[in-house]
Design a protein around this motif. Structure first.
Motif, PDB file in Angstrom:
ATOM      1  N   MET A 206       0.797  -1.169  -0.090  1.00 26.06           N
ATOM      2  CA  MET A 206      -0.073  -0.162  -0.147  1.00 26.06           C
ATOM      3  C   MET A 206       0.834   1.335   0.059  1.00 26.06           C
ATOM      4  O   MET A 206       0.523   2.267  -0.481  1.00 26.06           O
ATOM      5  N   THR A 207       2.011   1.162   0.911  1.00 26.30           N
ATOM      6  CA  THR A 207       2.752   2.457   0.683  1.00 26.30           C
ATOM      7  C   THR A 207       3.458   2.718  -0.438  1.00 26.30           C
ATOM      8  O   THR A 207       3.663   3.964  -1.063  1.00 26.30           O
ATOM      9  N   GLU A 208       3.778   1.647  -1.491  1.00 21.53           N
ATOM     10  CA  GLU A 208       4.183   1.794  -2.819  1.00 21.53           C
ATOM     11  C   GLU A 208       3.209   2.404  -3.806  1.00 21.53           C
ATOM     12  O   GLU A 208       3.456   3.339  -4.258  1.00 21.53           O
ATOM     13  N   ILE A 209       1.848   1.982  -3.668  1.00 27.49           N
ATOM     14  CA  ILE A 209       0.745   2.408  -4.423  1.00 27.49           C
ATOM     15  C   ILE A 209       0.595   3.691  -3.867  1.00 27.49           C
ATOM     16  O   ILE A 209       0.214   4.645  -4.902  1.00 27.49           O
ATOM     17  N   CYS A 210       0.583   4.225  -2.551  1.00 31.37           N
ATOM     18  CA  CYS A 210       0.373   5.342  -2.345  1.00 31.37           C
ATOM     19  C   CYS A 210       1.239   6.680  -2.529  1.00 31.37           C
ATOM     20  O   CYS A 210       1.193   7.817  -2.641  1.00 31.37           O
ATOM     21  N   GLY A 211       2.835   5.865  -2.569  1.00 36.25           N
ATOM     22  CA  GLY A 211       3.707   6.668  -2.786  1.00 36.25           C
ATOM     23  C   GLY A 211       4.013   7.299  -1.461  1.00 36.25           C
ATOM     24  O   GLY A 211       4.622   8.679  -1.482  1.00 36.25           O
ATOM     25  N   ILE A 212       3.983   6.993  -0.312  1.00 37.36           N
ATOM     26  CA  ILE A 212       4.037   7.475   0.863  1.00 37.36           C
ATOM     27  C   ILE A 212       4.860   6.443   1.626  1.00 37.36           C
ATOM     28  O   ILE A 212       5.053   5.296   1.596  1.00 37.36           O
ATOM     29  N   VAL A 213       5.700   6.996   2.687  1.00 40.91           N
ATOM     30  CA  VAL A 213       6.354   6.126   3.863  1.00 40.91           C
ATOM     31  C   VAL A 213       5.632   6.466   5.100  1.00 40.91           C
ATOM     32  O   VAL A 213       5.375   7.584   5.488  1.00 40.91           O
ATOM     33  N   ILE A 214       5.342   5.234   5.911  1.00 36.81           N
ATOM     34  CA  ILE A 214       4.497   5.253   6.955  1.00 36.81           C
ATOM     35  C   ILE A 214       5.507   5.193   8.041  1.00 36.81           C
ATOM     36  O   ILE A 214       6.111   4.170   8.069  1.00 36.81           O
ATOM     37  N   ARG A 215       5.589   5.947   9.130  1.00 35.67           N
ATOM     38  CA  ARG A 215       6.616   5.661  10.159  1.00 35.67           C
ATOM     39  C   ARG A 215       5.871   5.006  11.263  1.00 35.67           C
ATOM     40  O   ARG A 215       4.767   5.090  11.352  1.00 35.67           O
ATOM     41  N   ARG A 216       6.625   4.318  11.916  1.00 39.64           N
ATOM     42  CA  ARG A 216       6.163   3.673  12.970  1.00 39.64           C
ATOM     43  C   ARG A 216       6.138   4.606  14.263  1.00 39.64           C
ATOM     44  O   ARG A 216       6.920   5.503  14.522  1.00 39.64           O
TER      45      ARG A 216
END
Length: 189
Positions: A179-189
């Motif tokens: 999903m992060t690839e599709i959205c082009g975002i990086v989700i931090r912990r």
């Protein structure tokens, strides 16, 4: 979904036509009878009420799907082949029926589908290591199954859904991409 009896098919189609224009909870037996242009006796020869129609649709579709899943080999190596080549065409052909089931009682439908078909995903997670990922296996299985189901429901819920061939490409791309690839975002912990 094939329905032998012409009057039974008229009842089911009447119910579907009505459900396309109004909330299922507001559809009465009289509405179905009038829309199908049948007698009250004809309706009750086939169904007890509208819930009985919904149950008939669910059972009929499940039977069609079950016939395809019987062909999944014992190693489950061909599950995604059966899903995309055999099940997707059935889902596409029966999309109007499935949409009614989904809209009418989505939580129960998901529960039914999960208990009935998620067993085919279990072998894919045989080597899953909860310690490595820190996510319980049951949660990952439920999530993955839900992703598959939601992708299918999003497909057939469109006013004009993609063809089966087009959707297969989209489906495989979706489940093989994070999903992060599709959205082009990086989700931090």
């Amino acid at each position: 979904m094939f329905i032998k009896s012409k009057s039974k098919k008229r009842i089911v189609m009447s119910f579907l036509n009505l459900s396309a224009h109004q909330d299922i909870n507001t559809i009465s037996t009289n509405d179905i009878i009038e829309n199908a242009n049948i007698s009250r006796g004809t309706f009750y020869n086939h169904f007890k009420n509208k819930i009985d129609i919904v149950n008939f649709i669910e059972t009929s579709i499940s039977h069609s799907l079950d016939e395809q899943f019987v062909n999944v080999d014992k190693n489950y190596d061909n599950f995604f082949y059966i899903l995309s080549e055999k099940v997707f065409p059935i889902v596409y052909d029966d999309r109007e029926y499935i949409k009614v089931l989904y809209e009418f009682y989505e939580p129960q439908l998901f529960s039914f589908l999960s208990s009935h078909y998620s067993k085919f995903l279990v072998p894919y997670f045989e080597n899953y290591d909860e310690k490595e990922y820190g996510i319980p296996k049951y949660y990952v299985l439920t999530f993955f199954f839900r992703v598959i189901l939601d992708a299918i429901m999003s497909w057939i819920s469109q006013p004009i859904p993609l063809s089966v061939e087009e959707f297969k490409k989209v489906f495989y791309r979706l489940i093989n991409t994070s999903m992060t690839e599709i959205c082009g975002i990086v989700i931090r912990r």
